[in-house]
Design a protein around this motif. Structure first.
Motif, short mmCIF file in Angstrom:
data_model
loop_
_atom_site.label_atom_id
_atom_site.label_comp_id
_atom_site.label_asym_id
_atom_site.label_seq_id
_atom_site.Cartn_x
_atom_site.Cartn_y
_atom_site.Cartn_z
N ASP A 76 62.93 -85.32 95.12
CA ASP A 76 62.88 -83.86 95.16
C ASP A 76 64.27 -83.25 95.04
OD1 ASP A 76 59.98 -83.43 95.78
OD2 ASP A 76 60.52 -84.69 97.49
N GLN A 77 65.29 -84.08 95.24
CA GLN A 77 66.65 -83.57 95.24
C GLN A 77 67.61 -84.63 94.70
OE1 GLN A 77 69.04 -83.14 99.06
NE2 GLN A 77 68.39 -81.02 98.70
N VAL A 78 68.57 -84.18 93.91
CA VAL A 78 69.67 -85.02 93.43
C VAL A 78 70.94 -84.39 93.97
CG1 VAL A 78 70.91 -85.87 91.41
CG2 VAL A 78 68.42 -85.69 91.35
N MET A 131 80.59 -74.72 87.33
CA MET A 131 80.45 -75.73 86.28
C MET A 131 78.99 -76.13 86.07
SD MET A 131 80.31 -79.29 85.31
CE MET A 131 80.33 -80.08 86.86
N TRP A 132 78.27 -76.40 87.16
CA TRP A 132 76.87 -76.82 87.04
C TRP A 132 75.97 -75.65 86.63
CZ3 TRP A 132 75.47 -81.46 86.08
CH2 TRP A 132 76.25 -82.52 86.50
N SER A 133 76.34 -74.43 86.98
CA SER A 133 75.58 -73.27 86.51
C SER A 133 75.63 -73.20 84.99
CB SER A 133 76.16 -71.98 87.09
OG SER A 133 75.95 -71.93 88.47
N THR A 134 76.81 -73.39 84.44
CA THR A 134 76.97 -73.38 82.98
C THR A 134 76.27 -74.57 82.34
OG1 THR A 134 79.08 -72.23 83.17
CG2 THR A 134 78.66 -73.39 81.10
N ALA A 135 76.45 -75.74 82.92
CA ALA A 135 75.89 -76.96 82.34
C ALA A 135 74.36 -76.98 82.37
CB ALA A 135 76.43 -78.18 83.08
N LEU A 136 73.75 -76.48 83.46
CA LEU A 136 72.30 -76.58 83.63
C LEU A 136 71.57 -75.25 83.53
CD1 LEU A 136 72.23 -79.09 86.62
CD2 LEU A 136 71.99 -79.60 84.18
N GLY A 137 72.31 -74.16 83.39
CA GLY A 137 71.67 -72.85 83.29
C GLY A 137 71.07 -72.38 84.60
N LEU A 138 71.61 -72.84 85.73
CA LEU A 138 71.09 -72.46 87.05
C LEU A 138 71.86 -71.25 87.57
CD1 LEU A 138 70.79 -75.99 88.67
CD2 LEU A 138 68.94 -74.57 87.77
N LEU A 197 77.32 -76.56 101.44
CA LEU A 197 76.54 -77.04 100.31
C LEU A 197 75.90 -75.89 99.54
CD1 LEU A 197 73.24 -76.96 101.12
CD2 LEU A 197 74.01 -78.76 102.64
N ALA A 198 75.54 -76.23 98.32
CA ALA A 198 74.85 -75.29 97.43
C ALA A 198 73.64 -76.01 96.87
CB ALA A 198 75.78 -74.84 96.31
N ILE A 199 72.48 -75.34 96.88
CA ILE A 199 71.27 -75.92 96.29
C ILE A 199 70.68 -74.93 95.30
CG2 ILE A 199 70.68 -77.52 98.15
CD1 ILE A 199 68.81 -75.42 99.31
N ALA A 200 70.12 -75.49 94.22
CA ALA A 200 69.50 -74.65 93.19
C ALA A 200 68.46 -75.47 92.45
CB ALA A 200 70.55 -74.12 92.21
N GLY A 201 67.54 -74.75 91.82
CA GLY A 201 66.55 -75.39 90.96
C GLY A 201 65.44 -76.07 91.74
N THR A 202 64.56 -76.70 90.98
CA THR A 202 63.43 -77.44 91.52
C THR A 202 63.14 -78.62 90.61
OG1 THR A 202 61.83 -76.11 90.29
CG2 THR A 202 62.34 -75.37 92.52
N PRO A 231 63.90 -82.01 89.95
CA PRO A 231 64.40 -81.97 91.32
C PRO A 231 65.40 -80.84 91.55
CG PRO A 231 65.62 -83.61 90.11
CD PRO A 231 64.61 -83.03 89.16
N GLN A 232 65.59 -80.55 92.79
CA GLN A 232 66.59 -79.58 93.23
C GLN A 232 67.97 -80.24 93.06
OE1 GLN A 232 66.87 -79.06 97.64
NE2 GLN A 232 66.17 -76.99 97.17
N ILE A 233 68.97 -79.46 92.70
CA ILE A 233 70.34 -79.95 92.62
C ILE A 233 71.07 -79.51 93.88
CG2 ILE A 233 72.52 -79.87 91.32
CD1 ILE A 233 70.17 -81.19 89.80
N GLU A 234 71.77 -80.44 94.51
CA GLU A 234 72.54 -80.12 95.71
C GLU A 234 73.98 -80.56 95.49
OE1 GLU A 234 72.14 -80.65 100.50
OE2 GLU A 234 71.80 -82.47 99.32
#
Length: 171
Positions: free
Chosen positions: A21-23, A36-43, A72-77, A79-82
């Protein structure tokens, strides 16, 4: 415990037989990593939390009372990215960084009861290396980590998601 089949069966019993459920990744700079991950994954739906013994009940680190702190920061579903920035230790995050550096750290699995997952894992010979409870708005929720050295090569986390999370912090 036989390395492959026994480990897989124990993990399935405690954490479920579905995918994670989470990576989660350990990062040096949370703000830069979120960008960086917002740009890379569109989150764009990041929720930010700081956890320490101030808002986590019964923090434990390797069998002793824990004094760790992380942001920490979590986003998406699915899996959720943490993203986790360790702030104070000792913690399993500091241990991992010292041995492996920053990057991929664990897979998380949502469970109905972290207590039941912990009991099952311990009965199957796993050591709970870090845990905590009560981080939700209603003092529910919990987490417990186990190492899988020599088998999976990363950490696994049982996560009892709180019914209501505390409000997100500003980044």
């Amino acid at each position: 415990m036989r390395v492959n089949e026994d480990v897989a069966n124990a993990i399935s019993r405690a954490l479920g037989s579905r995918g994670p459920d989470q990576v989660a990744m350990l990062v040096e700079d949370l703000e830069a990593s979120v960008q960086m991950w917002s740009t890379a994954l569109g989150l764009s739906d990041w929720k930010i939390y700081t956890y320490s013994q101030d808002n986590v009940a019964d923090p434990m680190y390797r069998g002793q009372p824990g004094k760790f702190k992380m942001r920490l920061a979590i986003a998406g579903t699915s899996p959720q990215i943490e993203l986790i920035q360790p702030l104070e230790g000792p913690s399993i995050y500091h241990d991992w960084i010292a041995e492996h550096g920053y990057g991929m750290h664990h897979l998380g699995f949502f469970v109905p009861s972290v207590e039941s997952a912990m009991t099952s894992l311990e009965e199957d010979g796993f050591e709970i290396i870090q845990s905590g409870r009560g981080y939700g708005l209603d003092y529910d929720g919990g987490f417990a980590y186990i190492e899988t050295p020599g088998t999976l090569g990363l950490v696994l986390e049982a996560i009892e998601v709180p019914k209501r999370r505390r409000p997100s912090e500003a980044l």
